[in-house]
Design an enzyme around this catalytic site. Structure first.
Site, mmCIF file in Angstrom:
data_model
loop_
_atom_site.group_PDB
_atom_site.id
_atom_site.type_symbol
_atom_site.label_atom_id
_atom_site.label_comp_id
_atom_site.label_asym_id
_atom_site.label_seq_id
_atom_site.Cartn_x
_atom_site.Cartn_y
_atom_site.Cartn_z
ATOM 1 N N ASP A 179 -7.173 -1.080 -4.347
ATOM 2 C CA ASP A 179 -8.216 -0.702 -3.393
ATOM 3 C C ASP A 179 -9.090 0.409 -3.955
ATOM 4 O O ASP A 179 -10.318 0.407 -3.802
ATOM 5 C CB ASP A 179 -7.587 -0.241 -2.071
ATOM 6 C CG ASP A 179 -6.804 -1.335 -1.370
ATOM 7 O OD1 ASP A 179 -7.099 -2.523 -1.614
ATOM 8 O OD2 ASP A 179 -5.905 -1.010 -0.583
ATOM 9 N N ASP A 218 0.852 -1.199 0.000
ATOM 10 C CA ASP A 218 0.000 0.000 0.000
ATOM 11 C C ASP A 218 0.880 1.237 0.000
ATOM 12 O O ASP A 218 2.022 1.205 0.471
ATOM 13 C CB ASP A 218 -0.912 0.024 1.231
ATOM 14 C CG ASP A 218 -1.953 -1.083 1.196
ATOM 15 O OD1 ASP A 218 -2.394 -1.435 0.096
ATOM 16 O OD2 ASP A 218 -2.311 -1.597 2.267
#
Length: 238
Positions: free
Chosen positions: A196, A164
């Site tokens: 995401d 991430d």
């Protein structure tokens, strides 16, 4: 029909490509710890922050055992297959291109994160002493020198971390009732990635545009409701 399919496939490919480019770039260019894993992008409200999570989107996890991680990855595989089946079904039924793109966003996002879990432990060197790989309760112990023996995550196919990097750093203004002077007041503290974001955009599109995507179902529902209202009216008059 084929044009629709090509458009969605191109969108899926672009999202997957961008997702993997960002993850590989961040993983190979950013240092872990200190200021080496951050990069401001838009002033003080958005930045790149390199982390890895062992769970789902936005860091959600199912536990520390090998079966929890394996179950999560298998769930991803099943979900991706289900989304692909649903997409083909909707495409054959003549669904709107915009709806197919929304499904494609969700599919590409789920697939992007699955790729990390499937292959990153084989592509990149594994360091059990990095904080991202610590997992209390895993039963796997590694010698980390001056830090002693530390429990770390399981590794291998379907066991890898998800990379991430995006974070909004905007905080709530001090006048809001829930503002905490001694706490973290970020409006959206989660750290996320392109995958995401694609999942979120796809889901939001489906929620906001469902009447546009399912016109026949909406008309059918309205007709049933109208018939029920008319029947109740007739009974009242009698």
């Amino acid at each position: 029909m084929k044009k629709q399919l090509y458009i969605v496939l191109i969108a899926v490919f672009c999202i997957l490509l961008l997702d993997q480019i960002m993850k590989i770039w961040v993983k190979t260019s950013f240092d872990i710890g200190g200021d080496g894993n951050t990069m401001p992008v838009f002033g003080s409200w958005f930045r790149l922050l390199y982390i890895e999570n062992q769970g789902m989107a936005f860091g959600t996890t199912f536990g520390s055992s090998i079966w929890a991680k394996l179950g999560l990855s298998i769930f991803r595989v099943i979900a991706i297959c289900a989304i692909a089946y649903y997409f083909v079904k909707q495409w054959r039924n003549g669904a709107k291109t915009e709806f197919l793109i929304a499904i494609g966003f969700v599919f590409s996002g789920a697939t992007g994160n699955l790729i990390d879990s499937m292959f990153y432990d084989f592509i990149f060197d594994y360091d059990p002493c990095i904080s991202f790989n610590h997992l209390e309760g895993s039963g796997v112990f590694s010698d980390c020198g001056q830090w002693g023996t530390i429990e770390t995550r399981h590794t291998g196919f379907l066991m890898g971390n998800v990379v991430d990097m995006f974070q909004f750093t905007v905080e709530w203004p001090s006048w809001v009732p829930w503002y905490d002077k001694n706490g973290d007041n970020q409006i959206f503290p989660a750290i996320w990635n392109v995958a995401d974001g694609a999942i979120s955009v796809g889901v939001i599109m489906i929620i906001l545009r469902q009447r546009k995507y399912f016109p026949k179902e909406n008309k059918k529902t309205a007709a049933v409701q109208a018939a029920s209202t008319e029947e109740n009216t007739d009974k009242t008059e009698e």
